[in-house]
Design an enzyme around this catalytic site. Structure first.
Site, PDB file in Angstrom:
ATOM      1  N   SER A  11      44.632  25.800  11.218  1.00 13.88           N
ATOM      2  CA  SER A  11      46.056  25.585  11.237  1.00 13.88           C
ATOM      3  C   SER A  11      46.901  24.721  11.551  1.00 13.88           C
ATOM      4  O   SER A  11      47.090  23.492  11.444  1.00 13.88           O
ATOM      5  CB  SER A  11      46.107  26.877  12.908  1.00 13.88           C
ATOM      6  OG  SER A  11      47.861  26.736  12.824  1.00 13.88           O
ATOM      7  N   ASP A  38      50.569  29.934  10.188  1.00 12.15           N
ATOM      8  CA  ASP A  38      51.380  31.043  10.343  1.00 12.15           C
ATOM      9  C   ASP A  38      53.070  31.021  10.101  1.00 12.15           C
ATOM     10  O   ASP A  38      53.824  29.794  10.771  1.00 12.15           O
ATOM     11  CB  ASP A  38      51.618  30.161  12.151  1.00 12.15           C
ATOM     12  CG  ASP A  38      49.931  30.061  12.359  1.00 12.15           C
ATOM     13  OD1 ASP A  38      49.789  31.615  12.592  1.00 12.15           O
ATOM     14  OD2 ASP A  38      49.064  29.504  12.732  1.00 12.15           O
ATOM     15  N   MET A  40      57.102  32.929  11.000  1.00  9.57           N
ATOM     16  CA  MET A  40      57.230  33.305  11.890  1.00  9.57           C
ATOM     17  C   MET A  40      59.107  33.313  11.564  1.00  9.57           C
ATOM     18  O   MET A  40      59.130  32.640  11.237  1.00  9.57           O
ATOM     19  CB  MET A  40      57.027  32.386  13.080  1.00  9.57           C
ATOM     20  CG  MET A  40      54.983  31.797  13.617  1.00  9.57           C
ATOM     21  SD  MET A  40      55.615  30.974  15.232  1.00  9.57           S
ATOM     22  CE  MET A  40      53.156  30.540  15.161  1.00  9.57           C
ATOM     23  N   HIS A  69      49.225  34.313   7.763  1.00  6.48           N
ATOM     24  CA  HIS A  69      49.325  34.978   8.713  1.00  6.48           C
ATOM     25  C   HIS A  69      50.370  34.854   8.716  1.00  6.48           C
ATOM     26  O   HIS A  69      52.216  34.596  10.153  1.00  6.48           O
ATOM     27  CB  HIS A  69      48.430  33.549  10.226  1.00  6.48           C
ATOM     28  CG  HIS A  69      48.965  34.888  11.611  1.00  6.48           C
ATOM     29  ND1 HIS A  69      48.311  34.114  12.819  1.00  6.48           N
ATOM     30  CD2 HIS A  69      49.322  36.521  11.392  1.00  6.48           C
ATOM     31  CE1 HIS A  69      48.578  34.802  13.363  1.00  6.48           C
ATOM     32  NE2 HIS A  69      48.456  36.280  12.784  1.00  6.48           N
ATOM     33  N   MET A  71      53.619  36.922  11.086  1.00  4.78           N
ATOM     34  CA  MET A  71      53.833  37.306  12.058  1.00  4.78           C
ATOM     35  C   MET A  71      55.731  37.656  12.121  1.00  4.78           C
ATOM     36  O   MET A  71      56.313  36.574  12.681  1.00  4.78           O
ATOM     37  CB  MET A  71      53.970  35.785  13.845  1.00  4.78           C
ATOM     38  CG  MET A  71      52.401  35.697  14.255  1.00  4.78           C
ATOM     39  SD  MET A  71      52.070  34.025  14.713  1.00  4.78           S
ATOM     40  CE  MET A  71      52.205  33.354  12.948  1.00  4.78           C
ATOM     41  N   MET A 141      43.587  37.824  18.106  1.00  9.10           N
ATOM     42  CA  MET A 141      44.962  37.146  18.643  1.00  9.10           C
ATOM     43  C   MET A 141      44.192  36.589  20.021  1.00  9.10           C
ATOM     44  O   MET A 141      44.014  37.827  20.747  1.00  9.10           O
ATOM     45  CB  MET A 141      45.650  36.924  18.238  1.00  9.10           C
ATOM     46  CG  MET A 141      46.649  37.263  17.195  1.00  9.10           C
ATOM     47  SD  MET A 141      47.565  36.220  16.564  1.00  9.10           S
ATOM     48  CE  MET A 141      47.195  34.343  17.232  1.00  9.10           C
ATOM     49  N   ASP A 180      41.459  34.283  15.996  1.00  4.95           N
ATOM     50  CA  ASP A 180      42.890  32.797  16.209  1.00  4.95           C
ATOM     51  C   ASP A 180      43.580  32.414  17.293  1.00  4.95           C
ATOM     52  O   ASP A 180      44.127  33.331  18.177  1.00  4.95           O
ATOM     53  CB  ASP A 180      44.062  33.317  15.004  1.00  4.95           C
ATOM     54  CG  ASP A 180      44.957  32.279  14.832  1.00  4.95           C
ATOM     55  OD1 ASP A 180      45.475  31.128  15.377  1.00  4.95           O
ATOM     56  OD2 ASP A 180      46.267  33.194  13.913  1.00  4.95           O
TER      57      ASP A 180
HETATM   58  C1  DX5 Z   1      49.744  31.518  17.438  1.00  4.44           C
HETATM   59  C2  DX5 Z   1      48.862  30.599  15.417  1.00  4.44           C
HETATM   60  C3  DX5 Z   1      48.007  29.916  15.526  1.00  4.44           C
HETATM   61  C4  DX5 Z   1      47.891  28.290  16.282  1.00  4.44           C
HETATM   62  C5  DX5 Z   1      46.778  28.584  17.153  1.00  4.44           C
HETATM   63  O1  DX5 Z   1      50.751  31.895  17.001  1.00  4.44           O
HETATM   64  O2  DX5 Z   1      48.732  32.062  14.992  1.00  4.44           O
HETATM   65  O3  DX5 Z   1      47.327  29.583  14.241  1.00  4.44           O
HETATM   66  O4  DX5 Z   1      48.532  27.391  15.791  1.00  4.44           O
HETATM   67  O5  DX5 Z   1      46.670  26.878  17.337  1.00  4.44           O
HETATM   68  P1  DX5 Z   1      45.922  26.512  18.541  1.00  4.44           P
HETATM   69  O6  DX5 Z   1      44.336  26.474  17.760  1.00  4.44           O
HETATM   70  O7  DX5 Z   1      46.667  25.221  19.283  1.00  4.44           O
HETATM   71  O8  DX5 Z   1      45.276  27.713  19.584  1.00  4.44           O
HETATM   72 ZN    ZN Z   2      47.438  32.022  13.548  1.00  4.62          ZN
END
Ligand code: DX5
Ligand code: ZN
Length: 360
Positions: A11, A38, A40, A69, A71, A141, A180
């Protein structure tokens, strides 16, 4: 590509956002298996990150697969842009407006990409039930979505990861459970022991001074240890990319058998292999299946295979009766393989012998 079973999706959420091309090149060089991006929207989650344009920009910077991914509250509105950006898979959240879910999944599949649904920690897996047949990926998640660097929710992993595999049981090969949030060397063995396929790893890789390559290798190895000792009776996992020979047949039969096997969702590779030469001088074709699906292929097709072998024997007899036996290419002068030394004055240019008419 790494051996073993577990794969690490890096990520880039906590990489330096002013230099993503460098981040991607570096992670690829350090042994990442793929990228996890990610997206968002400041609405579905209380944070803003990247859009499709950023993904399109990094697409040519790496050979590795890109998993998006999303969100975001309106995946359907933007799905064409994410497909156009070159994502290999797109996973969005089952908590969005239900009317969007099926059309979005169908759009992803129609484009030939892998389609996934993600579940937040408090969402039960049963929310996925109506979409089961459309899923290639289930993303569990193990933190509340929105930020990197949060702590891993062990109870959520324990409750959902193995169960998520069940949701993908309709796909014998290629389906993936992703985990994740909070995945690192402390938690990798645990999630590996719950059969997860893809470990998304973010913040720990981008800590200043950290050896990223070593971190990736440790996470993968620990996940495989977990799998071996908790799920696989102490036996090392079958490497994800290994293929094994399932049958060797003359071409036309090989092609037919390949179609039969693939109809059940097991991919097959056909190669001119190392088996016997047929009377037409051409070798049998090897049909290879993923090693992880070999037992299933045997369970389903062992009886067919015997029938195909019998048909091959009849085909060979019929061919010999009609055309006689033709020596293999590499034993004919001028073809591949050892060529006898040319005597003075003789041309060494290969002349291709005319082949007998193709036969069934
Ligand atoms: C959080 C993301 C993750 C994030 C994970 O909303 O979906 O993909 O990058 O990061 P770590 O490994 O730091 O939990
Ligand atoms: Zn993610």
């Amino acid at each position: 590509m790494a051996g073993g079973r577990a794969r690490v999706a890096v990520s880039i959420l906590d990489a330096d956002h002013s230099n993503m091309a460098y981040a991607v090149r570096r992670a690829e060089k350090e042994g990442a298996d793929r990228f996890h991006i990610d997206v968002m929207d400041g609405h579905f989650v209380p944070n803003l990150t990247f859009g499709p344009k950023m993904i399109k920009g990094i697409r040519p910077r790496t050979e590795l697969p890109i998993d998006a991914h999303l969100m975001i509250s309106d995946p359907l509105q933007f799905i064409d842009e994410f497909l156009d950006a070159g994502c290999d898979s797109i996973t969005f959240h089952v908590e969005v407006d239900p009317a969007q879910i099926e059309p979005t999944l169908r759009a992803i599949r129609k484009a030939g990409r892998a389609a996934g649904l993600a579940v937040k920690p408090k969402t039960p897996l049963t929310a996925l039930e109506p979409y089961r047949e459309l899923l290639d990926i289930v993303l569990v998640m193990t933190v509340e979505p929105g930020f990197g660097g949060q702590s891993f929710m062990k109870d959520v992993a324990a409750e959902k990861l193995l169960a998520a595999r069940e949701y993908l049981s309709h796909k014998p090969v290629g389906a993936e459970v992703h985990v994740d949030g909070g995945v690192n060397r402390e938690t990798a063995e645990f999630v590996g022991g719950l059969g997860v396929d893809i470990l998304v790893v973010g913040s720990v890789l981008w800590i200043k001074g950290r050896d990223m390559g070593r971190e990736i290798r440790l996470v993968r190895a620990l996940a495989d240890e977990g799998y071996q000792y908790r799920l696989n009776n102490g036996k090392p996992p079958i490497p994800r990319d290994a293929m094994v020979t399932f049958a060797q047949l003359p071409k036309s039969l090989a092609w037919r058998f390949m179609t039969d096997i693939e109809r059940g969702g097991i991919p097959v590779i056909a190669l001119r292999g190392t088996g016997q030469f047929n009377p037409d001088g051409v070798r049998d074709y090897d049909l290879l299946v993923p090693a992880s699906a070999a037992a299933l292929a045997t369970e389903r097709h062992a009886a067919d295979r015997t029938r195909y072998f019998e048909e091959a024997a009849r085909w060979r007899d019929a061919y010999i009766a009609e055309h006689g036996v033709r020596p293999p290419d590499n034993q004919r002068p001028g073809m591949d393989g050892p060529t006898p030394p040319a005597s003075p004055g003789q041309s060494t240019r290969p002349t291709r012998p005319t082949r007998p008419a193709a036969s069934g």
